[in-house]
Design a protein around this motif. Structure first.
Motif, PDB file in Angstrom:
ATOM      1  N   GLU A  38       0.820  -1.205   0.000  1.00 15.74           N
ATOM      2  CA  GLU A  38       0.000   0.000   0.000  1.00 15.74           C
ATOM      3  C   GLU A  38       0.866   1.272   0.000  1.00 15.74           C
ATOM      4  N   ASP A  39       2.058   1.205   0.593  1.00 14.52           N
ATOM      5  CA  ASP A  39       2.940   2.367   0.643  1.00 14.52           C
ATOM      6  C   ASP A  39       3.886   2.442  -0.548  1.00 14.52           C
ATOM      7  N   GLY A  40       3.682   1.599  -1.565  1.00 14.73           N
ATOM      8  CA  GLY A  40       4.456   1.724  -2.792  1.00 14.73           C
ATOM      9  C   GLY A  40       5.714   0.902  -2.856  1.00 14.73           C
ATOM     10  N   PHE A  41       5.923  -0.016  -1.931  1.00 18.53           N
ATOM     11  CA  PHE A  41       7.103  -0.872  -1.970  1.00 18.53           C
ATOM     12  C   PHE A  41       6.795  -2.149  -2.760  1.00 18.53           C
ATOM     13  N   GLU A  42       7.839  -2.736  -3.286  1.00 17.45           N
ATOM     14  CA  GLU A  42       7.699  -3.966  -4.077  1.00 17.45           C
ATOM     15  C   GLU A  42       8.447  -5.093  -3.378  1.00 17.45           C
ATOM     16  N   LEU A  43       7.739  -6.187  -3.073  1.00 17.38           N
ATOM     17  CA  LEU A  43       8.349  -7.336  -2.407  1.00 17.38           C
ATOM     18  C   LEU A  43       8.928  -8.261  -3.466  1.00 17.38           C
ATOM     19  N   SER A  44      10.247  -8.276  -3.584  1.00 24.60           N
ATOM     20  CA  SER A  44      10.898  -9.091  -4.602  1.00 24.60           C
ATOM     21  C   SER A  44      12.316  -9.391  -4.152  1.00 24.60           C
ATOM     22  N   SER A  45      12.930 -10.327  -4.840  1.00 24.74           N
ATOM     23  CA  SER A  45      14.324 -10.711  -4.555  1.00 24.74           C
ATOM     24  C   SER A  45      15.080 -10.807  -5.878  1.00 24.74           C
ATOM     25  N   PRO A  46      16.326 -10.264  -5.977  1.00 22.07           N
ATOM     26  CA  PRO A  46      17.064  -9.572  -4.912  1.00 22.07           C
ATOM     27  C   PRO A  46      16.436  -8.228  -4.571  1.00 22.07           C
TER      28      PRO A  46
END
Length: 311
Positions: free
Chosen positions: A42-50
């Motif tokens: 919701e705050d604009g972050f992207e959950l990814s790796s690396p």
């Protein structure tokens, strides 16, 4: 004619990776992780790796350590102690909001993107407006606000429970003993209560005893430590019951009792397995059939017990 039209921020989301410790996952389950992921997205972050930022959550004795790790920078750590009901929805949301604030505090500054107008109507004599200064982390009221040491929401108490099985060496007998204990998990000095059953048979008389004790134990290592030795001291009463003989009816006696001991325990995840050695002091007792002693126990008992505890 070329003229500068505007300055905009590139909308490239910052990639994150979420890491919850084993202790936190066992206690929080999926609820906390889902709440954190939703708030980050919701705050604009992207959950990814690396990922550019790794967010870690560790829990120990009710204190949550929130850590943000960024390449080529020192980790940033915050701590918050929550005393509300274990893992209610609002507490999970509180942790998620604190973690999002930490992510905003350490996120890399966004790159600037220049946008020009190539139309004929543009005025190249008009200078572009200077870009807005980058906000410093300390200017962010959410990130700069100190994390609370405690929470005023309804407090709860964590309770552990255990089973003890072993023998009591009481001259001249060896008596099997079973006990149950409950402990208030407070971190260092922990109140403990205990009751159980000790069987003390003899050829001519059967007796049994019930200890009712309360005291404290000292926690010398964190709950998730692989090994710990915990001393304890308890006082209370021993209820002595015995069966009838040819000359005596059955009866009940109550004696003072005190005990000290220590348990060496190993962490097996959800439970701890240990070995306890203790010394008990109470009244010595004898039963007679005429002038013949048919049952006797000394006032001092050496106890050896296997202990299984959860909590």
């Amino acid at each position: 004619m070329i003229a500068f039209l505007a300055l905009t921020l590139a909308a490239t989301p910052v990639s994150l990776q979420l890491d919850l410790s084993k202790q936190t996952r066992e206690k929080a389950g999926v609820r906390l992780e889902e709440t954190i992921r939703q708030r980050l997205i919701e705050d604009g972050f992207e959950l990814s790796s690396p990922a550019k930022i790794v967010l870690r959550v560790d829990e120990l004795h009710g204190v949550f350590r929130l850590t943000a790790v960024i390449t080529n920078r020192e980790p940033v750590t915050r701590e918050v102690a929550l005393t509300g009901n274990e893992w209610r929805d609002e507490l999970a949301l509180e942790i998620a909001q604190r973690l999002v604030a930490l992510a905003h505090e350490v996120e890399p500054p966004p790159k600037k993107k220049m946008v020009y107008d190539f139309s004929e109507n543009s005025d190249e004599s008009t200078p572009p407006d200077p870009p807005d200064p980058e906000p410093k982390p300390e200017d962010d009221p959410i990130a700069a606000a100190p994390l609370p040491v405690g929470n005023s929401r309804g407090s709860t108490l964590q309770v552990g429970a255990g089973l003890r099985v072993g023998i009591g060496i009481r001259f001249p007998g060896f008596d099997p003993a079973f006990a149950f204990h409950g402990v208030l998990v407070t971190g260092v000095v922990e109140p403990i209560v205990l009751t159980g059953l000790t069987l003390a048979p003899a050829p001519e008389l059967f007796a049994a005893e019930i200890p009712v004790l309360a005291g404290v134990r000292l926690r010398t290592a964190p709950r998730n430590a692989p090994f710990a030795v915990m001393p304890e001291a308890l006082i209370g009463a021993r209820v002595h019951t015995f069966g009838a003989t040819e000359l005596d009816e059955s009866g009940v006696r109550v004696d003072f009792m005190g005990t000290i001991g220590a348990t060496a325990s190993f962490n097996l995840g959800a439970v701890r397995l240990g070995l306890r050695a203790g010394l008990e002091l109470s009244a010595g007792r004898e039963h007679f059939l005429g002038s013949l002693v048919i049952w006797r126990r000394s006032p001092v008992t050496l106890s050896l017990q296997l202990v299984i505890e959860r909590g």
